[in-house]
Design an enzyme around this catalytic site. Structure first.
Site, PDB file in Angstrom:
ATOM      1  N   CYS A  81      41.627 -18.484 -76.535  1.00 49.53           N
ATOM      2  CA  CYS A  81      40.761 -18.359 -75.146  1.00 49.53           C
ATOM      3  C   CYS A  81      39.143 -17.541 -75.484  1.00 49.53           C
ATOM      4  CB  CYS A  81      41.542 -17.012 -74.105  1.00 49.53           C
ATOM      5  SG  CYS A  81      41.448 -17.531 -72.459  1.00 49.53           S
ATOM      6  N   HIS A 175      47.101 -18.409 -74.693  1.00 51.74           N
ATOM      7  CA  HIS A 175      47.797 -17.854 -75.061  1.00 51.74           C
ATOM      8  C   HIS A 175      48.634 -17.483 -75.220  1.00 51.74           C
ATOM      9  CE1 HIS A 175      44.103 -14.608 -73.932  1.00 51.74           C
ATOM     10  NE2 HIS A 175      44.223 -15.670 -72.797  1.00 51.74           N
ATOM     11  N   GLU A 177      50.623 -16.117 -78.066  1.00 50.49           N
ATOM     12  CA  GLU A 177      51.047 -14.845 -78.198  1.00 50.49           C
ATOM     13  C   GLU A 177      51.737 -13.874 -76.916  1.00 50.49           C
ATOM     14  OE1 GLU A 177      48.346 -15.640 -77.529  1.00 50.49           O
ATOM     15  OE2 GLU A 177      46.705 -13.557 -76.861  1.00 50.49           O
TER      16      GLU A 177
HETATM   17  N1  GLN Z   1      36.730 -16.851 -69.581  1.00 52.97           N
HETATM   18  C1  GLN Z   1      36.829 -15.260 -70.657  1.00 52.97           C
HETATM   19  C2  GLN Z   1      36.037 -15.071 -71.086  1.00 52.97           C
HETATM   20  O1  GLN Z   1      34.660 -15.758 -70.823  1.00 52.97           O
HETATM   21  C3  GLN Z   1      38.003 -15.887 -71.655  1.00 52.97           C
HETATM   22  C4  GLN Z   1      39.164 -15.102 -71.084  1.00 52.97           C
HETATM   23  C5  GLN Z   1      40.763 -14.867 -72.174  1.00 52.97           C
HETATM   24  O2  GLN Z   1      40.510 -14.901 -73.111  1.00 52.97           O
HETATM   25  N2  GLN Z   1      41.922 -14.857 -71.682  1.00 52.97           N
HETATM   26  O3  GLN Z   1      35.503 -14.371 -72.686  1.00 52.97           O
END
Ligand code: GLN
Length: 193
Positions: A81, A175, A177
C-alpha cells in the site's frame, strides 16, 4: 533460508501486523528506524500507512539514501500500500512535495479505490511462484497505472493491477497482514533463498 532476518520500516503505519506475520513464518524481525539497522538484513518490508508521512520521515531520519542503495543493491523488499507508493518511480497524484524512492518501475495513483469508507476485502488470483488465491484487504489503496519493462503483474482487482514484481522488489496495493494470508510474505522470503 530457515531463519531469515527481515526488517520492517517502523516510522509510521501498520508495523506490528507485519512483525507478527513474519514471526509466524519463522523470520527474525528488526524494526528499522536508522540507516545502520538496514545492515545484515535478508529482506525488508515497507508497511502501509500514509505515504507522504513515511516519505517525510525517511528523509528526516536520514534513511532515504540508504534505503535506495540497499534496494538497488538487491535486498529483497515488499512494499504494501503506502509502501508500494514509496517504491514507485512515479506518483500520479502526490501530496505537495512528496517524493518516492523510485526503485520500482511503475506509476501509481494513490487513492484510486476511494476513501477509507470504501475499504473492502477481496479474494484475488495470485500469479506468483505459487498459483493460488490470496485474501486481500484494501484500505485507501493505490493502483498501478503504468508498468515498466520487466515488471510482472502478480494480481489484479476489478481489472486494475494491484501486485507486481520486478527482480528483488514486490509491490502490492493491499494488506495481506490484516487478513492473515501469508502468501505474499512467503513469496518475499522465497526471494531470500
Ligand atoms: N493512500 C495512502 C497513501 O497515500 C495509502 C493507504 C494505505 O497504506 N493503506 O499513503
Amino acid at each position: 533460508m530457515s531463519n531469515p532476518t527481515v526488517g520492517v520500516l517502523a516510522l509510521q503505519g501498520g508495523v506490528a501486523e507485519h512483525v507478527r506475520m513474519l514471526g509466524q513464518l519463522g523470520a527474525q524481525t528488526v524494526l528499522v528506524r536508522r540507516p545502520e539497522e538496514l545492515k545484515q538484513l535478508d529482506a525488508l518490508v515497507l508497511p502501509g500507512g500514509e505515504s507522504s508521512t513515511i516519505d517525510r520521515l525517511t528523509r528526516i531520519f536520514g534513511l532515504r539514501g540508504p534505503l535506495i542503495e540497499a534496494i538497488r543493491g538487491g535486498l529483497p523488499v515488499l512494499g504494501t500500500c503506502a509502501g508500494l507508493i514509496m517504491l514507485s518511480s512515479h506518483i500520479d497524484d502526490p501530496a505537495p512535495g512528496q517524493q518516492s524512492l523510485a526503485v520500482l518501475d511503475v506509476g501509481v495513483s494513490r487513492n484510486a479505490f476511494g476513501s477509507q469508507v470504501a475499504s473492502t476485502e477481496a479474494t484475488l488470483d495470485w500469479m506468483g511462484s505459487a498459483s493460488r488465491s490470496v485474501r486481500a484487504a484494501f484500505i485507501r489503496a493505490p493502483i498501478v497505472t503504468a508498468l515498466g519493462e520487466g515488471v510482472r503483474t502478480l494480481a489484479r482487482h476489478e481489472d486494475e493491477v494491484v501486485a507486481v514484481r520486478q527482480g528483488n522488489i514486490l509491490g502490492i496495493s493491499f494488506h495481506p497482514e490484516l487478513t492473515g494470508d501469508t502468501t505474499v510474505h512467503e513469496e518475499l522470503l522465497e526471494i531470500t533463498l
